[in-house]
Motif scaffolding. Structure first.
Motif, short mmCIF file in Angstrom:
data_model
loop_
_atom_site.label_atom_id
_atom_site.label_comp_id
_atom_site.label_asym_id
_atom_site.label_seq_id
_atom_site.Cartn_x
_atom_site.Cartn_y
_atom_site.Cartn_z
N GLN A 85 54.51 -15.22 -52.89
CA GLN A 85 54.45 -15.32 -54.20
C GLN A 85 54.47 -16.33 -55.27
OE1 GLN A 85 55.89 -12.48 -56.97
NE2 GLN A 85 54.37 -12.07 -58.19
N GLU A 107 55.18 -19.54 -59.57
CA GLU A 107 54.77 -19.93 -61.28
C GLU A 107 53.82 -19.08 -61.55
OE1 GLU A 107 51.00 -22.34 -59.21
OE2 GLU A 107 52.30 -23.69 -59.42
N GLU A 108 53.20 -17.62 -61.68
CA GLU A 108 53.21 -17.26 -62.65
C GLU A 108 54.38 -16.35 -62.65
OE1 GLU A 108 51.92 -12.49 -60.66
OE2 GLU A 108 50.91 -13.84 -59.20
N GLU A 110 56.36 -18.21 -64.46
CA GLU A 110 57.18 -19.12 -64.88
C GLU A 110 56.14 -19.24 -66.28
OE1 GLU A 110 58.95 -22.79 -62.59
OE2 GLU A 110 56.58 -22.72 -62.79
N ALA A 111 54.79 -18.95 -65.64
CA ALA A 111 53.92 -18.57 -66.80
C ALA A 111 54.74 -17.90 -67.87
CB ALA A 111 52.47 -18.21 -66.39
N ALA A 112 55.00 -16.60 -67.06
CA ALA A 112 55.48 -15.72 -68.67
C ALA A 112 56.11 -16.62 -69.17
CB ALA A 112 55.47 -14.60 -67.67
N ALA A 113 57.67 -17.33 -68.15
CA ALA A 113 58.27 -17.55 -69.18
C ALA A 113 57.89 -18.21 -69.91
CB ALA A 113 59.54 -17.96 -68.55
N LEU A 114 57.71 -19.03 -69.65
CA LEU A 114 57.02 -19.90 -71.22
C LEU A 114 56.14 -19.79 -72.07
CD1 LEU A 114 54.56 -22.69 -69.25
CD2 LEU A 114 56.64 -23.25 -70.67
N MET A 115 55.52 -18.47 -72.22
CA MET A 115 55.09 -17.41 -73.09
C MET A 115 55.90 -16.83 -74.18
SD MET A 115 51.24 -16.19 -72.28
CE MET A 115 51.02 -15.86 -69.98
N GLY A 116 57.15 -16.24 -73.43
CA GLY A 116 58.07 -16.64 -74.05
C GLY A 116 59.12 -14.56 -73.71
N ALA A 117 58.25 -14.59 -72.80
CA ALA A 117 58.69 -12.57 -71.89
C ALA A 117 59.86 -13.01 -71.98
CB ALA A 117 57.73 -12.38 -70.67
N HIS A 130 61.55 -8.09 -68.83
CA HIS A 130 59.83 -8.24 -68.95
C HIS A 130 59.03 -8.57 -68.28
CE1 HIS A 130 55.95 -7.25 -71.50
NE2 HIS A 130 55.96 -8.30 -71.26
N VAL A 158 55.47 -8.68 -63.79
CA VAL A 158 54.77 -9.59 -62.96
C VAL A 158 55.38 -9.77 -61.50
CG1 VAL A 158 54.94 -12.35 -62.34
CG2 VAL A 158 54.28 -11.19 -64.79
N ALA A 173 59.89 -21.57 -73.95
CA ALA A 173 58.92 -21.01 -74.23
C ALA A 173 58.83 -21.16 -76.26
CB ALA A 173 59.56 -19.36 -74.59
N PHE A 225 47.87 -23.85 -64.50
CA PHE A 225 48.97 -24.04 -63.45
C PHE A 225 47.72 -24.51 -62.58
CE2 PHE A 225 52.43 -22.26 -65.73
CZ PHE A 225 53.93 -22.29 -64.74
#
Ligand SMILES: Nc1ncnc2c1ncn2[C@@H]1O[C@H](COP(=O)(O)OP(=O)(O)O)[C@@H](O)[C@H]1O
Ligand SMILES: [Mg+2]
Lengths: 269, 352
Positions: free
Chosen positions: A160, A163-164, A166-173, A177, A182, B72, B80
């Motif tokens: 997997q 990146e998924e 990381e994407a979620a963490a970047l949005m503050g999750a 969560h 994810v 964040a 990505f």
């Protein structure tokens, strides 16, 4: 024409082998168990010691499942989502229980917690019993089965990538969560599969548990150990009756396993 | 400067992935990070986003030093390279994710997501899962997901790399227009110079973890400042014996020259305009390139590439031709020197 013959021969050999090595013994157990009728069978499996053994087996399995699911998730997460030194070593260490004999695993616990073990004086002072008691059985079961969950999860999570997350963490999750939304949906069937394998092994564990148990009837006897005792006392009908409980549980697990395997395959495609 | 990087360094083990990286970006601009694969482009994006921590150096966004700010809280949207869409969520939930995390109320989320779905033109596909979308559609969803929480800075890692050539051009134009419409400062990574030139307001050229040059595309094209930039942009070839070319002489300290096909004109010998500036060569090969012909010309042992319009004079392989070179970029290890053909200086020649 020739390919067909080869195919049929191979299938026939396979079926014969499975019938001889697996189905025949299982059927034998059930036949022996019921040989003298329903009543002796019921007597054997409702016997006080048998029920206590079943309870102990279920208890040890339940604790093992909780601990090993937690550990497996944690280990797989650590190994696949972070970069650190010694990762390879850790991955190898996790597999140790698969590569050493359960008897040795049991002996290790005796050498550590038993009367001759280095931890004994400390345990004695606090009046904690591990060897020849329930904690020892639980520990041995955990030890023997702890790679199952992480072994299932590591390849899944590696495939997997991060990146998924990381994407979620970047949005503050927050991490929980992220895990719930994810990571978990991706690994749930793999996790289930690992848990089922772990359950099957924990229920049937004999070697390591046998060493640390001490065979105290009604106290430290698990179901497989109870079967062995009955067998050694030449109470064959009772031994096979109790063994049939394990067989039935195994069949239920087998069915569950197939369902989960099917789901896993669906998920992949 | 809206985004400013100062002396950023990042090592992975023994590998220097970012080597003293520094550049600034004005608000509202669309910047292209252009460099070969492995030159550290992704690393720069990840450093800005806070997915990696620099070993040294500073990152400023809107005047604030953000090195110690968690990823964040930097107000950054990230697309990505492989989109990293949440594969177990619908298109709607993917786009809504950032807003859900911020605990916005349902009506607001519904509105914002619908607005974005209209923006990316995927109305009616809200309920689909990522695996039911085409590459271009996934790309758009990833874009919308990054935009949903209203970031101040958008980072896109090779946004078109995984999309087939036909859709890519279309998507490029779409992205350019949409980013203008939204008005967000953006940095995108690419290894394709055509893409960078077409889409970016400014280009940052990276090589081996370093920034080689930053500037508007035309400027980078006309005035490359490093040997790498001179060779990387355009379809360049490198010549060692450039001193023998008519109209040029060897300059001490510059051991080679970069030549682009646009700077070469091939004509029939009788149509030669600048006899002193030209020399004779032989056509080795001719390739049909769709809208032009590509000529390979042997010039006293050196092989040059030149373009010829389809409606120009026809040449045959083995034919002797007159070759005129307008310009060369002389290079050594560090510097670039632009030289024009001295025999035609003063005359106006056309080139880009
Ligand atoms: N997490 C990492 N660990 C080790 N090496 C890395 C890591 N990330 C990138 N690198 C190395 O840094 C170099 C630059 O990578 P990257 O920034 O991804 O380049 P680009 O995006 O320009 O292709 C690559 O050679 C890569 O091997
Ligand atoms: Mg990259």
């Amino acid at each position: 024409m020739q390919a067909k013959t080869v195919e049929r021969t191979l299938i026939a050999i396979g079926v014969a082998f499975i019938a001889l090595m697996l189905i025949l013994p299982l059927v034998t157990i059930l036949v022996y168990a019921l040989r003298q009728g329903w009543e002796p069978f019921m007597d054997a499996i409702t016997n006080d010691y048998a029920i206590k053994a079943l309870n102990l087996t279920l208890l040890a399995t339940a604790i093992t499942l909780i601990v090993n699911t937690g550990f497996g998730l944690f280990a797989a997460w650590t190994i696949t989502k972070f970069r650190f030194r010694g990762k390879q070593v850790l991955t190898t260490l996790i597999d140790i229980p698969f590569s050493i004999s359960p008897i040795i695993a049991g002996l290790v616990f005796i050498m550590v917690f038993g009367r001759i073990g280095w931890a004994y004086p400390f345990l004695d002072a606090w009046d904690i019993k591990i060897v020849f008691a329930v904690p020892g059985i639980v520990l041995a079961t955990i030890f023997v089965t702890f790679p199952f969950v992480s072994r299932e999860l590591i390849p899944l999570m590696q495939a997997q990538g991060n990146e998924e997350e990381e994407a979620a963490a970047l949005m503050g999750a927050r991490w929980f969560h992220i895990f719930r939304k994810v990571t978990f949906p991706h690994i749930k069937w793999g996790l289930m599969y690992g848990v089922i394998l772990c359950t099957a092994r924990a229920l049937g564990e004999f070697g390591a548990v046998s060493v640390v148990s001490g065979h105290l009837r009604g106290k430290t006897n698990t179901l497989p150990l109870h079967v062995e005792i009955l067998f050694n006392e030449f109470r064959l009908t009772a031994a096979f009756s109790v063994a049939s409980i394990l067989v039935i549980i195994a069949i239920v697990i087998l069915i569950l396993r197939n369902i989960v395997e099917y789901k896993l395959k669906q998920e992949e495609s | 400067m809206y985004v400013e990087l100062k002396n950023l360094n990042k090592r992975f083990g023994n590998f220097q992935a970012s080597d003293n990286v520094g550049f600034g970006i004005e608000k509202g601009k669309l910047i292209g990070l252009l460099g070969p694969s492995g030159s550290g482009k992704t690393t720069i994006l990840r450093l800005i986003a806070g997915l990696e921590t620099p070993d040294s150096g500073d990152i400023f966004i809107d005047g604030q030093r953000v090195n110690d700010l968690p990823a964040a809280q930097r107000g950054i949207g990230f697309v990505f390279q492989n989109y990293a869409l949440f594969r177990y969520m619908t298109v709607f939930d993917n786009i809504a994710f950032g807003l859900t995390v911020q605990k916005k109320d349902k009506a607001f989320i519904q509105n914002r997501v619908s607005e974005l779905i209209r923006l990316i033109g995927l109305e009616g596909l809200e309920k689909r899962r990522p695996h039911q979308l085409s590459g271009g559609q996934k790309q758009r969803v990833a874009f919308a997901r990054a935009l949903a929480p209203n970031p101040h800075l958008l980072l896109l890692d090779e946004p078109f790399a995984a999309i087939d050539a036909k859709v890519r051009k279309e998507l490029r134009t779409w992205l350019r227009e949409t980013i203008n419409k939204v008005g967000i400062t953006s940095i995108f990574v690419t290894h394709d110079q055509e893409e960078a030139v077409e889409v970016a307001d400014e280009i940052v050229i990276t090589n081996k973890g370093r920034v080689e040059q930053i500037g508007i595309p035309v400027d980078i094209y006309r005035n490359p400042q490093t040997p790498f930039a001179a060779g990387f942009i355009g379809e360049s070839i490198t010549l060692s014996g450039y001193g023998d070319l008519h109209g040029f002489e060897a300059v001490s300290g510059f051991d080679r020259a970069v030549l682009r096909p646009e700077f070469v004109r091939v004509t029939k010998p009788q149509k030669e305009i600048y006899p002193h500036a030209s020399q004779r060569g032989v056509i080795d090969e001719i390739f049909f390139r769709g809208s032009t012909l590509e000529l390979r010309v042997n010039l006293a042992g050196q092989r040059l590439t030149a373009y010829q319009p389809l409606d120009g004079d026809a040449f045959a392989v083995g034919e002797e031709v007159s070759v005129l070179i307008y310009r060369l970029y002389l290079c050594n290890e560090r510097d670039v020197l632009k030289v024009e053909n001295r025999s035609i200086q003063g005359e106006t020649a056309f080139f880009i």
